[in-house]
Design a protein around this motif. Structure first.
Motif, PDB file in Angstrom:
ATOM      1  N   ASP A   1       2.263 -34.896  -8.210  1.00 39.35           N
ATOM      2  CA  ASP A   1       1.334 -35.839  -7.598  1.00 39.35           C
ATOM      3  C   ASP A   1       1.488 -37.202  -8.263  1.00 39.35           C
TER       4      ASP A   1
ATOM      5  N   GLY B   1      -0.619 -39.503  -8.726  1.00 36.44           N
ATOM      6  CA  GLY B   1      -1.777 -39.890  -9.529  1.00 36.44           C
ATOM      7  C   GLY B   1      -1.840 -39.196 -10.872  1.00 36.44           C
ATOM      8  N   TRP B   2      -1.327 -37.965 -10.945  1.00 34.59           N
ATOM      9  CA  TRP B   2      -1.336 -37.185 -12.187  1.00 34.59           C
ATOM     10  C   TRP B   2      -0.144 -36.231 -12.130  1.00 34.59           C
ATOM     11  N   PRO B   3       1.022 -36.661 -12.611  1.00 36.71           N
ATOM     12  CA  PRO B   3       2.258 -35.900 -12.396  1.00 36.71           C
ATOM     13  C   PRO B   3       2.289 -34.490 -12.967  1.00 36.71           C
ATOM     14  N   ASP B   4       1.386 -34.139 -13.899  1.00 33.28           N
ATOM     15  CA  ASP B   4       1.335 -32.759 -14.366  1.00 33.28           C
ATOM     16  C   ASP B   4       0.635 -31.849 -13.368  1.00 33.28           C
ATOM     17  N   CYS B   5       0.103 -32.419 -12.306  1.00 33.30           N
ATOM     18  CA  CYS B   5      -0.402 -31.654 -11.164  1.00 33.30           C
ATOM     19  C   CYS B   5       0.584 -31.816 -10.013  1.00 33.30           C
TER      20      CYS B   5
ATOM     21  N   ASN C   1       1.306 -32.138  -5.933  1.00 29.50           N
ATOM     22  CA  ASN C   1       0.618 -32.572  -4.726  1.00 29.50           C
ATOM     23  C   ASN C   1       0.720 -31.461  -3.690  1.00 29.50           C
TER      24      ASN C   1
ATOM     25  N   ASP D   1     -11.365 -30.965  -7.997  1.00 27.35           N
ATOM     26  CA  ASP D   1     -11.437 -32.200  -7.213  1.00 27.35           C
ATOM     27  C   ASP D   1     -12.160 -32.005  -5.887  1.00 27.35           C
TER      28      ASP D   1
ATOM     29  N   ASN E   1      -3.851 -26.057  -8.008  1.00 33.42           N
ATOM     30  CA  ASN E   1      -3.325 -26.383  -9.333  1.00 33.42           C
ATOM     31  C   ASN E   1      -3.949 -25.519 -10.419  1.00 33.42           C
TER      32      ASN E   1
END
Length: 329
Positions: free
Chosen positions: A130, A132-136, A138, A165, A173
């Motif tokens: 993702d 916005g937060w690459p360790d998550c 998309n 979220d 995730n």
């Protein structure tokens, strides 16, 4: 010598979800883009009970009606300023498609730019990071294996732990919580889920790698179908909530509308006629809801009070806001 015909995989499918008629338009554009790039897999659309489905059958091999689920997590959805995302939990129904051995889920606000059948070589759960937060990852594009057990475990997980979220991405995730660290082969290259948000946050990378993009994802509140299209001039016209089409990258937005005008609009007109047009005749007709699904004010009120809220349709934040503005005026 005749070219070798690609084999058709009847037990594998691309899957998408439409919980209202606007997302059904997006789903049809997505499906047509997959067909235009010669996919050898089946196309499946999951739809909510209020979605008009006649035209969808012209693009998809299978249209499956599912119950619309909602996370009811107003607090986390408010953090993202996206109250409409709660019903994305409905996406979990994709694990019930037991007639398929492997599937690729794609959000209805994605557009395919080239053949991506190679995604079926990946295993569950493969997805791109993702922005916005690459360790998550998309959850707009992911590879999965339908499974009754996984579906039941996901529903149980939602009940017991919810979503961080308020939507499906938080649930998935948390459930597939080793994605970031366990197996790099499950990290899809970003070109399989290129978001317009990332284009402008790291423009040099887009200039370097953007020509390899295979899937564009129109993330954000404003979608391609919120704009309008002047077919005579071949121009996309701005939306009141976001008058600058460049926020969505004009080339990809134009490609979406060109495909819609050339391939999807004729199917809608054939299925529903021209009776429900906007004032501008060059703009797209709406999906008219079937007569049996047209709710009276009393019926809508009863559904609202019973907690059956159409967050992405009649009861969307935008519609409520317009109603309040009209009342205040």
């Amino acid at each position: 010598m005749a070219p070798t015909k690609k084999p058709f995989w009847a037990d594998q499918a691309f899957v998408t979800l439409a919980t209202n008629d606007n997302y059904a338009k997006g789903a049809m554009v997505l499906g047509q883009s997959l067909r235009n790039h010669s996919t050898t897999r089946k196309l499946v659309a999951l739809i909510g009970p209020h979605v008009a489905e006649d035209a969808l059958h012209s693009v998809f091999d299978e249209v499956v009606m599912v119950d619309v689920m909602d996370s009811c997590d107003a607090a986390n959805l408010a953090l993202m300023k996206r109250p409409d995302l709660g019903v994305t939990i409905t996406k979990l129904h994709c694990w019930t498609l037991l007639q398929y051995s492997k599937c690729v889920f794609m959000d209805a606000d994605t557009l395919v730019l080239s053949n991506i059948d190679e995604l079926f070589e990946r295993e569950e759960l493969s997805a791109a990071p993702d922005p916005g937060w690459p360790d998550c990852f998309n959850s707009g594009v992911f590879v999965f294996r339908p499974s009754k057990e996984t579906h039941e475990e996901l529903l149980k997980f939602c009940t017991e732990k919810g979503s961080f979220d308020g939507g499906d991405q938080g649930v998935l995730n948390s459930y597939f919580n080793t994605w970031a660290t366990a197996d790099i082969s499950k990290h899809l290259p970003f070109i399989y889920n290129l978001s317009s948000i990332a284009i402008y946050s790291y423009l040099p990378a887009f200039k370097q790698y953007g020509h390899d993009a295979k899937v564009v994802h129109f993330l954000g509140k404003v979608k391609p179908w919120n704009y309008s299209y002047d077919a005579q001039r071949g121009e996309v016209k701005g939306h009141s909530a976001s008058p600058d089409p460049c926020q969505m990258h004009p080339n990809y937005l134009l490609q979406w509308w060109q495909l819609y005008a050339a391939s999807v609009l004729p199917l809608l007109q054939k299925a529903y006629g021209d009776g429900e047009r906007h004032e501008d005749a060059r703009e797209q007709p709406r999906f008219p809801p079937p007569p049996s699904l047209r709710l009276s004010s009393a019926e809508r009120k009863q559904r609202w009070e019973a907690g059956q809220i159409d967050y992405l349709g009649d009861d969307s934040f935008t519609n409520i806001e317009q109603k309040l503005n009209s009342f205040l005026k």
